[in-house]
Design a protein around this motif. Structure first.
Motif, PDB file in Angstrom:
ATOM      1  N   ARG A 157       0.838  -1.452   0.005  1.00  0.00           N
ATOM      2  CA  ARG A 157      -0.152  -0.077  -0.102  1.00  0.00           C
ATOM      3  C   ARG A 157       0.764   1.356  -0.005  1.00  0.00           C
ATOM      4  O   ARG A 157       0.531   2.538  -0.539  1.00  0.00           O
ATOM      5  CB  ARG A 157      -0.952   0.107   1.129  1.00  0.00           C
ATOM      6  CG  ARG A 157      -1.941  -1.275   1.023  1.00  0.00           C
ATOM      7  CD  ARG A 157      -2.994  -0.764   2.006  1.00  0.00           C
ATOM      8  NE  ARG A 157      -4.122  -2.057   2.014  1.00  0.00           N
ATOM      9  CZ  ARG A 157      -5.018  -2.097   0.892  1.00  0.00           C
ATOM     10  NH1 ARG A 157      -5.056  -1.233  -0.082  1.00  0.00           N
ATOM     11  NH2 ARG A 157      -5.805  -3.155   0.894  1.00  0.00           N
ATOM     12  N   ALA A 158       2.032   1.051   0.750  1.00  0.00           N
ATOM     13  CA  ALA A 158       2.837   2.427   0.680  1.00  0.00           C
ATOM     14  C   ALA A 158       3.362   2.499  -0.839  1.00  0.00           C
ATOM     15  O   ALA A 158       3.571   3.544  -1.181  1.00  0.00           O
ATOM     16  CB  ALA A 158       3.952   2.191   1.519  1.00  0.00           C
ATOM     17  N   ALA A 159       4.075   1.414  -1.291  1.00  0.00           N
ATOM     18  CA  ALA A 159       4.428   1.457  -2.725  1.00  0.00           C
ATOM     19  C   ALA A 159       3.614   1.901  -3.552  1.00  0.00           C
ATOM     20  O   ALA A 159       3.865   2.594  -4.512  1.00  0.00           O
ATOM     21  CB  ALA A 159       5.057   0.183  -2.832  1.00  0.00           C
ATOM     22  N   LEU A 160       2.341   1.553  -3.596  1.00  0.00           N
ATOM     23  CA  LEU A 160       1.259   2.116  -4.443  1.00  0.00           C
ATOM     24  C   LEU A 160       0.967   3.566  -4.366  1.00  0.00           C
ATOM     25  O   LEU A 160       0.316   3.972  -5.251  1.00  0.00           O
ATOM     26  CB  LEU A 160      -0.026   1.272  -4.311  1.00  0.00           C
ATOM     27  CG  LEU A 160       0.225  -0.347  -4.842  1.00  0.00           C
ATOM     28  CD1 LEU A 160      -1.062  -1.148  -4.535  1.00  0.00           C
ATOM     29  CD2 LEU A 160       0.373  -0.322  -6.335  1.00  0.00           C
ATOM     30  N   ALA A 161       1.229   4.128  -3.216  1.00  0.00           N
ATOM     31  CA  ALA A 161       1.007   5.528  -2.917  1.00  0.00           C
ATOM     32  C   ALA A 161       1.941   6.384  -3.498  1.00  0.00           C
ATOM     33  O   ALA A 161       1.977   7.608  -3.593  1.00  0.00           O
ATOM     34  CB  ALA A 161       0.780   5.793  -1.440  1.00  0.00           C
ATOM     35  N   ALA A 204      -2.056 -11.821  -3.988  1.00  0.00           N
ATOM     36  CA  ALA A 204      -2.932 -11.929  -5.066  1.00  0.00           C
ATOM     37  C   ALA A 204      -4.391 -11.004  -4.700  1.00  0.00           C
ATOM     38  O   ALA A 204      -4.905 -10.644  -5.771  1.00  0.00           O
ATOM     39  CB  ALA A 204      -3.387 -13.714  -5.088  1.00  0.00           C
ATOM     40  N   ARG A 205      -4.679 -11.071  -3.702  1.00  0.00           N
ATOM     41  CA  ARG A 205      -5.873 -10.333  -3.404  1.00  0.00           C
ATOM     42  C   ARG A 205      -5.803  -8.836  -3.570  1.00  0.00           C
ATOM     43  O   ARG A 205      -6.668  -8.193  -4.193  1.00  0.00           O
ATOM     44  CB  ARG A 205      -6.207 -10.358  -1.987  1.00  0.00           C
ATOM     45  CG  ARG A 205      -7.531  -9.640  -1.456  1.00  0.00           C
ATOM     46  CD  ARG A 205      -7.914  -9.820   0.078  1.00  0.00           C
ATOM     47  NE  ARG A 205      -6.747  -9.751   1.249  1.00  0.00           N
ATOM     48  CZ  ARG A 205      -6.336  -8.579   1.567  1.00  0.00           C
ATOM     49  NH1 ARG A 205      -6.944  -7.639   1.305  1.00  0.00           N
ATOM     50  NH2 ARG A 205      -5.242  -8.792   2.584  1.00  0.00           N
ATOM     51  N   LEU A 206      -4.722  -8.343  -3.206  1.00  0.00           N
ATOM     52  CA  LEU A 206      -4.228  -6.897  -3.687  1.00  0.00           C
ATOM     53  C   LEU A 206      -4.264  -6.679  -5.188  1.00  0.00           C
ATOM     54  O   LEU A 206      -4.753  -5.707  -5.542  1.00  0.00           O
ATOM     55  CB  LEU A 206      -3.161  -6.505  -2.951  1.00  0.00           C
ATOM     56  CG  LEU A 206      -3.342  -6.197  -1.259  1.00  0.00           C
ATOM     57  CD1 LEU A 206      -2.006  -6.084  -0.338  1.00  0.00           C
ATOM     58  CD2 LEU A 206      -4.307  -5.330  -0.818  1.00  0.00           C
TER      59      LEU A 206
END
Length: 366
Positions: free
Chosen positions: A57-61, A85-87
């Motif tokens: 989540r931090a990387a995607l931000a 996989a879920r993300l």
């Protein structure tokens, strides 16, 4: 009294290096304009169910540059792959890969990083550990600095989150050794390979240069991949640099003393813990940080202690580590030396290094 003066001289050396290095260490700023290209954020993950979602989540931000996030699930036994996989179902920028069987003469993380690089689509490769949380501006700031200065490999030590006494007695040694004992703190103008430095938690590589030097395949047998890769880049004529990583990312490496000890012993075999080097390091570190306490109340010993505590306080401030760790400084140095001697002893006895369920043969120390 003569020995007290010697300790003061040994304390003055890291104090001098530290003062210069704190001034030299670059602090990156977020670029004003969006950066061109694609940064592949590459994450080797083995049994990282407790970390991987927050890391992703931090990387995607990330902002200021286009990113993809590629995770190599390296035979995890705790559901790491299922979380990724879920993300990935919700964000197409995430790709999940399964690591092939570990070949002979490779270490696990290095093998996973090599396979990640092969699968990456980006012009730059940003290798991070699963316990690292990137700042939203980190990828863009690293890319802008590398491009502006023609640097093929950038690295920094993330801000280390310390939540226990055991971590406080081990983790701060990273920045102490980097800033207090490495001339010019790994800046690019120091072209010598033996003055290279890097932290495997946060490494940005120019893809073309990475492939030209052989990538992780050229250092396939090591456990301390950041240092070995930086030396490889420099040996092949490429510029590498260390920057201030505290504003770029955070990391909690370990969860207590036992885990910290095991992790640092694993890496020490390829750092200070060599038959020729460790006796010298023992004199340098104990002479500056430990002997003065035994020589009190000699005035030179008092001066040495004040110098070392001032250095440690300055490094703690710059690295954004907890202030309560500063009074523990002599114990931190004592534990650091104990770790190095334990690692050397294991190597001399031919005992393998182990990490996350894998054992690696004792390689030859330099």
């Amino acid at each position: 009294m003569e020995l007290a003066w010697i300790t003061l001289g040994l304390a003055a050396l890291p104090a001098m290096f530290g003062l210069v290095n704190l001034w030299l260490l670059p602090r990156l700023r977020a670029p004003r304009a969006a950066q061109e290209g694609l940064v592949s954020i590459l994450i080797p993950a083995r049994d990282e169910a407790a970390n991987i979602e927050a890391c992703l989540r931090a990387a995607l931000a990330s902002r200021g540059v286009a990113v993809e996030v590629v995770v190599m699930d390296d035979a995890s036994r705790d559901g790491t792959g299922e979380i990724v996989a879920r993300l990935a179902e919700a964000d197409p920028r995430i790709r999940l890969l399964q690591a092939p069987p570990l070949p002979p003469d490779w270490t696990g993380k290095v093998h996973a990083c090599a396979r990640l690089a092969e699968a990456a689509r980006g012009t730059h490769l940003l290798f991070i550990d699963a316990d690292v949380r990137l700042d939203p501006e980190a990828a863009a700031a690293l890319l802008a600095h590398a491009d502006a200065r023609c640097i093929a490999m950038l690295s920094g030590v993330p801000r280390q989150l310390i939540g226990s006494l055991g971590e406080a007695l081990t983790v701060p040694a990273i920045n102490l050794l980097l800033l207090g004992y490495l001339p010019a703190v790994g800046r690019a103008f120091t072209r010598r390979a033996d003055l290279a430095a890097a932290c495997g938690q946060l490494i940005l590589c120019d893809r073309a240069a990475y492939e030209a030097v052989g990538g992780h395949g050229a250092v396939r047998h090591v456990l301390h991949d950041g240092l070995a890769l930086a030396r490889r880049f420099r040996a092949e004529g490429h510029r590498t640099e260390v920057v201030d990583g505290a504003p770029l990312a955070t990391c909690r490496m370990y969860g207590g003393f036992a885990e910290s000890w095991a992790g640092f012993v694993k890496n020490a075999r390829e750092g200070m813990a060599t038959p020729m080097g460790l006796p010298v390091w023992t004199v340098l570190l104990s002479g500056a940080h430990l002997w003065p306490w035994a020589l009190l109340p000699a005035p030179p010993a008092i001066a040495a202690i004040l110098l070392m505590l001032a250095l440690r306080a300055a490094i703690t401030w710059r690295a954004r580590e907890p202030w309560w760790t500063v009074p523990l400084h002599p114990l931190t140095v004592l534990v650091a030396l104990a770790i190095q001697w334990a690692a050397l002893g294991r190597w001399l006895l031919g005992r393998p290094a182990g990490w996350k369920g894998r054992a690696y043969p004792a390689t030859k120390a330099a």
